[in-house]
Design a protein around this motif. Structure first.
Motif, PDB file in Angstrom:
ATOM      1  N   ALA A  86       4.587   3.336  46.868  1.00 40.21           N
ATOM      2  CA  ALA A  86       3.352   2.845  46.262  1.00 40.21           C
ATOM      3  C   ALA A  86       3.599   2.096  44.985  1.00 40.21           C
ATOM      4  N   TYR A 475      -8.563  -5.587  51.571  1.00 41.47           N
ATOM      5  CA  TYR A 475      -7.718  -4.408  51.401  1.00 41.47           C
ATOM      6  C   TYR A 475      -8.202  -3.450  50.306  1.00 41.47           C
ATOM      7  N   TYR A 478     -10.932  -1.308  51.655  1.00 37.62           N
ATOM      8  CA  TYR A 478     -10.399  -0.328  52.602  1.00 37.62           C
ATOM      9  C   TYR A 478      -9.810   0.873  51.861  1.00 37.62           C
ATOM     10  N   VAL A 479      -9.049   0.614  50.806  1.00 37.73           N
ATOM     11  CA  VAL A 479      -8.422   1.703  50.046  1.00 37.73           C
ATOM     12  C   VAL A 479      -9.488   2.591  49.416  1.00 37.73           C
ATOM     13  N   ARG A 480     -10.539   1.968  48.848  1.00 37.35           N
ATOM     14  CA  ARG A 480     -11.604   2.767  48.234  1.00 37.35           C
ATOM     15  C   ARG A 480     -12.293   3.650  49.275  1.00 37.35           C
ATOM     16  N   LYS A 482     -11.030   4.727  52.071  1.00 36.80           N
ATOM     17  CA  LYS A 482     -10.063   5.735  52.510  1.00 36.80           C
ATOM     18  C   LYS A 482     -10.026   6.906  51.532  1.00 36.80           C
ATOM     19  N   GLN A 483      -9.999   6.565  50.248  1.00 32.73           N
ATOM     20  CA  GLN A 483      -9.948   7.613  49.227  1.00 32.73           C
ATOM     21  C   GLN A 483     -11.261   8.395  49.169  1.00 32.73           C
ATOM     22  N   MET A 489      -3.314  10.145  53.981  1.00 29.51           N
ATOM     23  CA  MET A 489      -2.629   8.906  53.683  1.00 29.51           C
ATOM     24  C   MET A 489      -1.589   8.553  54.735  1.00 29.51           C
ATOM     25  N   TYR A 492      -3.496   5.641  59.205  1.00 30.19           N
ATOM     26  CA  TYR A 492      -4.219   4.418  58.834  1.00 30.19           C
ATOM     27  C   TYR A 492      -5.704   4.552  59.119  1.00 30.19           C
ATOM     28  N   PRO A 607       0.414  -0.957  52.092  1.00 29.91           N
ATOM     29  CA  PRO A 607      -0.476  -0.301  53.051  1.00 29.91           C
ATOM     30  C   PRO A 607      -0.182   1.185  53.084  1.00 29.91           C
ATOM     31  N   PRO A 608      -1.143   2.007  53.508  1.00 28.31           N
ATOM     32  CA  PRO A 608      -0.890   3.451  53.562  1.00 28.31           C
ATOM     33  C   PRO A 608       0.250   3.741  54.524  1.00 28.31           C
TER      34      PRO A 608
END
Length: 709
Positions: A86, A475, A478-480, A482-483, A489, A492, A607-608
């Motif tokens: 990361a 992206y 997407y991360v927000r 996901k969290q 993690m 995907y 990416p995760p």
């Protein structure tokens, strides 16, 4: 105006030596073909005229060609690994910029340049006026022409000529103001005879007069002559160009002579008839742009050639024609590589010279100051603005690329100033795109990428950057998501159905657009490894928001394939890559593109990480999956399948080859792999699937429904 001045002076300067070179080659080739058909020599001289025009024009284009531009993007393609750290960042690398082609610059003082351009333009206007005047005189002949009663002898000659040359729709008229037979008309062909020829009783004289004009019609000489005159205008100031034009006229008339004696009459009778007509027309007016039997001013040479009638070896003549045309082609190739660039020196030129010296010494601050002075002295100088913008970008990176720096804003202002004067300027559009990417102004970058694609549909970098922008914008969202949903993690796929649907509704069209842009880039360059890397990232991004886990697994498999292809292509490109010369700025050459001081900046957020990879030697387990899965995510019934010898990867591949929808599930509880086939949504299809699986040699073990047994 500065650009027009440079183009015109460059054209004139190169035509001074290129036109005589072409004429000299054509003269030598024509002498070798002296005993050959005149039509071959005519083709040679027409080719020489085209070369005399195209060479100086090509010199202008070559002098303005810019170097290949590499647009730097803030989110460059990451290291292509399946689970990057990361905190990983791509190390900054020096920008690669091809060296500008070498040119020889000839600088004129501002007054000298203006005087030369003024003289040339006045001469061009004069020559064009003469051409228009000749055309007007030709037009004035037509109202004076009228049908005339045709004697029997003339009618007989007329019909024989039409048949010999396979002509139709040709009109025969008489005029009191023409001194000799002429033809006119591009579409409506007309032969106009002087009045005295309608009283002529000699069939040979009539055949000569009419046959020569019909030969012009058969060869389409009237329209072609107008085209040659228009082409000649640009270099008509040059004596060598006058020689080329004169030889085109002479060989045209001799080619018509040859056509007449081949189709209609004896050379001796033809020569005597020409003399008879010449005696009768002495002292009468010139027919303007029309084509007549005495054009070319070479009556004596034509008569001598008709009397001698040299025996032509057609095979040898064709060989000599091919040799002559090849010599002209070789001349064009050699001359096109020797380009002189001319420009009128202005008050800004000395400032630009000093700026170039400072730039090449890596003193970008001084370079910016001198380029700014040049722009102040000549606010309309587009090149000075482009050079200044590039120097500002180089200074920005030399100072460490501070976010609050005004240098990028100044560079953007220069590019916008160029586009205000020249909305189609590709370098300025590329510059705005690079600045917007470097400063993370992604909306502005998108507008510039779209415009760049419109300006140059073959620019792979524009499509690549548009695809990168689609990933860069989606992206972070997407991360927000996901969290916020607390998804693992190592997976995907976002587990929350509502979040996935919301992301699909909002961003799936953009992801698909990114795929399209990158696919076009790969069509333009199948070895574009950066575009391959982002295809991998977009596949993983889409895998996180699709509806079913099976579709997600397929997308991850596609992404893994892109990883393999990217790594292989990168290795192949590294082997074929040639070392690039050190950047060198030439202020007398084309402005450079907006290449930054770094070709790769900070890598994008990684990416995760993927789920634990399935080992190549891991078999498909027959034991139940130890944990339950979300029933909303795994709705429907699945068969847990094993089958014969082989690994879980092999089993999954074989099932897909047989038409079954198969997916591998790895459990973090026992690190075993289960292969599932489905989903099926009714008992009948589930039973039919079991029969089909067993018939194909597989072993359905148990039913897995809605994420549990």
């Amino acid at each position: 105006m500065e650009t027009i001045s440079r183009y015109l002076l460059t054209f004139l300067l190169n035509s001074l030596w290129q036109v005589p070179l072409v004429a000299a080659v054509a003269v030598l080739a024509s002498r070798l073909m002296l005993n050959g058909p005149a039509r071959y020599r005519h083709a040679l001289w027409v080719t020489a005229l085209l070369a005399a025009i195209l060479l100086p024009v090509a010199s202008v284009r070559k002098s303005e060609q810019s170097t290949t531009v590499r647009i730097t993007v803030s989110y460059a393609s990451p290291a292509v690994t399946l689970a990057p750290s990361a905190s990983s960042e791509a190390a900054p690398a020096p920008a690669r910029r091809p060296q500008a082609p070498k040119t020889w610059a000839v600088t004129f003082g501002p007054t000298t340049g203006a005087v030369l351009m003024g003289i040339y333009l006045l001469f061009l206007a004069f020559r064009f006026g003469k051409l228009v005047w000749a055309w007007m005189r030709s037009i004035q002949i037509r109202p004076t022409a009228s049908p005339h009663s045709t004697p029997l002898a003339l009618e007989k000659v007329w019909e024989r000529g039409l048949k010999a040359f396979d002509l139709s729709g040709v009109e025969l008229l008489s005029s009191p103001i023409v001194s000799s037979p002429v033809m006119t008309g591009v579409w409506h062909k007309t032969i106009i005879l002087p009045e005295f020829l309608f009283a002529e009783t000699s069939e040979d004289v009539l055949t000569t007069a009419i046959g020569h004009e019909m030969a012009h019609i058969a060869r389409h000489d009237f329209a072609l002559n107008l085209l040659y005159e228009l082409l000649y205008l640009a270099v008509s100031f040059h004596p060598a160009a006058w020689i080329i034009r004169r030889e085109i006229e002479r060989t045209r008339e001799m080619a018509c002579d040859e056509l007449v004696i081949r189709q209609l009459m004896d050379p001796g009778a033809y020569a005597r008839s020409i003399m008879s007509i010449a005696v009768a027309m002495v002292g009468l007016p010139n027919p303007g742009c029309t084509l007549g039997v005495f054009d070319g001013d070479i009556l004596e040479e034509r008569l001598r050639r008709l009397a001698a009638q040299p025996a032509a070896n057609l095979k040898r003549a064709r060989l000599l024609l091919a040799t002559g045309l090849s010599a002209l082609a070789l001349c064009v190739v050699i001359a096109s590589g020797l380009v002189l660039t001319a420009r009128a020196q202005s008050g800004a030129h000395s400032e630009m010279k000093q700026a170039g010296d400072a730039y090449n010494s890596d003193d970008f601050k001084s370079a910016v100051q001198h380029f700014e002075n040049a722009v102040k002295l000549e606010p309309a100088n587009i090149n000075a603005k482009l050079f200044l913008a590039n120097a500002l970008i180089r200074e920005f990176f030399a100072e460490g690329g501070q976010p609050d720096s005004i240098l990028m804003a100044s560079a953007r202002q220069q590019y916008q100033g160029v586009l205000a004067r020249d909305p189609q300027n590709k370098l300025a559009t590329q510059g705005l795109l690079a600045v917007a990417m470097d400063t993370k102004q992604f909306s502005e970058a998108q507008d510039s990428a779209v415009k760049l694609i419109q300006l140059d549909p073959k620019d792979k970098t524009a499509y690549y950057t548009a695809g990168v922008l689609d990933w860069v914008i989606v992206y972070p969202e997407y991360v927000r998501a996901k969290q916020a949903t607390g998804g693992k993690m190592e997976e995907y796929w976002i587990p929350d159905t509502t979040s996935r649907k919301s992301l699909r509704d909002q961003f799936l069209p953009r992801i698909e657009d990114g795929f399209r842009m990158l696919q076009v880039a790969l069509q333009l360059d199948p070895n574009y490894d950066d575009a391959m890397a982002y295809m991998n990232l977009l596949d993983r991004l889409k895998a996180g928001i699709v509806e079913s886990p099976a579709e997600s697994a397929d997308l991850i498999a596609k992404a893994d394939d892109w990883v393999t292809r990217t790594l292989a292509t990168k290795r192949r490109n590294a082997q074929n890559q040639q070392p690039e010369p050190a950047p060198h700025l030439n202020v007398d050459g084309p402005p450079p593109g907006p290449a930054s001081a770094q070709a790769v900046l900070a890598a994008p957020p990684p990416p995760p990480p993927p789920p634990p990879a399935v080992s190549d030697n891991q078999t498909a387990s027959a034991s139940p999956l130890p944990e339950q899965r979300n029933s909303a995510e795994w709705s429907g019934s699945f068969w847990q399948v094993t089958g014969g010898a082989g690994t879980a990867n092999v089993l999954t591949r074989l099932l897909k080859e047989k038409g079954f929808h198969a997916v591998s599930l790895t459990s973090t509880a026992d690190n075993l792999v289960r292969v599932m086939v489905g989903p099926y949504h009714d008992a009948q299809s589930l039973d039919r699937a079991k029969v089909n699986l067993e018939g194909a040699g597989f072993h359905p073990v148990r039913i897995w429904e809605n994420g549990h047994y």
